[in-house]
Design a protein around this motif. Structure first.
Motif, PDB file in Angstrom:
ATOM      1  N   ASN A 131     -37.903  34.966   0.860  1.00 15.30           N
ATOM      2  CA  ASN A 131     -37.089  34.135   1.666  1.00 15.30           C
ATOM      3  C   ASN A 131     -36.916  35.160   3.190  1.00 15.30           C
ATOM      4  O   ASN A 131     -35.933  35.822   3.189  1.00 15.30           O
ATOM      5  CB  ASN A 131     -35.608  34.113   1.079  1.00 15.30           C
ATOM      6  N   TYR A 152     -38.497  34.524  -5.506  1.00 15.91           N
ATOM      7  CA  TYR A 152     -38.124  33.698  -4.572  1.00 15.91           C
ATOM      8  C   TYR A 152     -39.606  33.002  -4.241  1.00 15.91           C
ATOM      9  O   TYR A 152     -39.843  31.830  -3.902  1.00 15.91           O
ATOM     10  CB  TYR A 152     -37.544  34.146  -3.385  1.00 15.91           C
ATOM     11  N   ARG A 205     -41.046  29.345  -4.771  1.00 21.83           N
ATOM     12  CA  ARG A 205     -41.306  28.632  -3.443  1.00 21.83           C
ATOM     13  C   ARG A 205     -42.945  28.165  -3.735  1.00 21.83           C
ATOM     14  O   ARG A 205     -43.220  26.997  -3.212  1.00 21.83           O
ATOM     15  CB  ARG A 205     -41.352  29.316  -2.307  1.00 21.83           C
ATOM     16  N   TYR A 206     -43.469  29.074  -4.262  1.00 23.00           N
ATOM     17  CA  TYR A 206     -44.904  28.667  -4.460  1.00 23.00           C
ATOM     18  C   TYR A 206     -45.211  27.594  -5.323  1.00 23.00           C
ATOM     19  O   TYR A 206     -46.248  26.674  -5.222  1.00 23.00           O
ATOM     20  CB  TYR A 206     -45.795  29.851  -5.045  1.00 23.00           C
ATOM     21  N   GLU A 255     -36.913  25.595  -4.997  1.00 16.81           N
ATOM     22  CA  GLU A 255     -36.122  26.340  -4.112  1.00 16.81           C
ATOM     23  C   GLU A 255     -34.825  26.191  -4.709  1.00 16.81           C
ATOM     24  O   GLU A 255     -34.102  25.273  -4.588  1.00 16.81           O
ATOM     25  CB  GLU A 255     -36.084  25.900  -2.626  1.00 16.81           C
ATOM     26  N   TYR A 259     -32.503  33.565  -9.236  1.00 21.60           N
ATOM     27  CA  TYR A 259     -33.646  34.679  -8.721  1.00 21.60           C
ATOM     28  C   TYR A 259     -33.409  35.999  -9.251  1.00 21.60           C
ATOM     29  O   TYR A 259     -34.270  37.003  -9.150  1.00 21.60           O
ATOM     30  CB  TYR A 259     -33.596  34.577  -6.894  1.00 21.60           C
TER      31      TYR A 259
END
Length: 320
Positions: free
Chosen positions: A31, A136, A140-141, A145, A152
């Motif tokens: 992030n 994160y 995200r991968y 989100e 997280y």
């Protein structure tokens, strides 16, 4: 000892500031928007220094399909590997100056897997990421989100993964970004559900309860009953005593959270035991809601009950 040359896959490339801005963000990047505004970044980056202009990039030399997140990437795509936080910091106008040009250690990669490994190589070298940052990037991968940043915090998640399969997840903590991708993918449906509602702010949800909730949801494939039970716990949705002065199982959990007894010592050594106790009450709640089982005045013999529960759910709670 023999010498080895990497000129065919690695070199030095210069970018103008505009070209730097156009580089594709690495798929597992942390992030950087949040990190660019934290105190540490401001202390390090407020004054532009020569070393800030040293970056890392990579070019994909062939089309690549990533089976982990289902994305396809075109050959010749240029990725930023190291300097995402700096780019965001400069974009926000927080530095005293902008770099006119940047010098990159530039790599050629043949797949997104290679790119991901390269990214984590730089991360390990600079030692800049915490577990929450890695989580994160891993989420995200996978196209996730979370609105709730507590998701997280990986302690409850990685313990749940370990309990779920010690073969697949032999450690309880200390996973790198690549392995966290596997952990989050395993519990993707359960994490998405936990992110779908607002947790009661004043209620402490300890990591063992998060582990138990993930395992409980997974056992029942996030069905309607398991979702309702977990949401009741996380939203402090208690129930009154029945005519026999007994609490339902969810309220037993909530009472325990609010009035912690001697059994409640949440630390590394007690995570396993507390996870089992929470699972006991979650399972009791399921039997009450689905099968009409009578409420309990107090917890029963947890060891035998949980061993049976563990076998049914294919979880391994045996001692290491």
């Amino acid at each position: 000892m023999n010498f080895k040359n990497f000129d065919d896959i690695c070199g030095i490339v210069s970018y103008s500031y505009g070209e730097f801005l156009s580089l594709t963000t690495c798929p597992v990047q942390r992030n950087h928007v949040k990190r660019a505004q934290d105190k540490k970044s401001k202390e390090k980056l407020s004054n532009l220094l020569p070393q800030h202009t040293q970056i890392a990039t990579a070019v994909l030399i062939q089309d690549s399909y990533d089976p982990v997140n289902g994305e396809r990437y075109k050959a010749s795509t240029l990725f930023l590997v190291d300097a995402h936080t700096r780019r965001e910091f400069w974009n926000l106008g927080l530095s005293d100056a902008l770099p006119e040009k940047l010098t990159s250690q530039h790599y050629k990669v043949s797949s997104i897997a290679e790119l991901r490994d390269l990214y984590y190589t730089f991360d390990n070298t600079t030692n800049t990421e915490k577990s929450s940052d890695l989580a994160y990037g891993a989420a995200r991968y996978l196209g996730l989100e979370f609105e709730n940043y507590k998701l997280y915090q990986v302690t409850g998640l990685t313990w749940a993964a370990h309990f779920y399969s010690k073969q697949q997840f032999p450690k309880t903590s200390g996973y790198d970004g690549g392995k966290l991708i596997d952990v989050i993918k395993e519990f993707k449906k359960e994490l998405e559900f936990l992110d779908s509602f607002i947790w009661k702010k004043k209620l402490d949800i300890p990591h063992p309860l998060r582990s138990a909730s993930l395992l409980f949801l997974k056992k029942y494939d996030c069905n309607e009953f398991s979702r309702k039970i977990v949401q009741r716990v996380f939203q402090d949705d208690f129930d009154r005593r029945d005519d026999n002065d007994r609490l339902d199982a969810v309220t037993h959990i909530l009472e325990w959270l609010k009035d912690k007894d001697a059994d409640f010592a949440s630390n590394f050594k007690t995570i396993k035991d507390l996870t089992q106790k929470f699972l006991y009450w979650l399972n009791q709640a399921y039997e009450e809601d689905v099968f009409g089982k009578e409420r309990l005045a107090k917890r029963g013999n947890i060891t035998g009950t949980l061993d049976k529960y563990a076998r049914i759910s294919k979880l391994d709670f045996d001692e290491d």
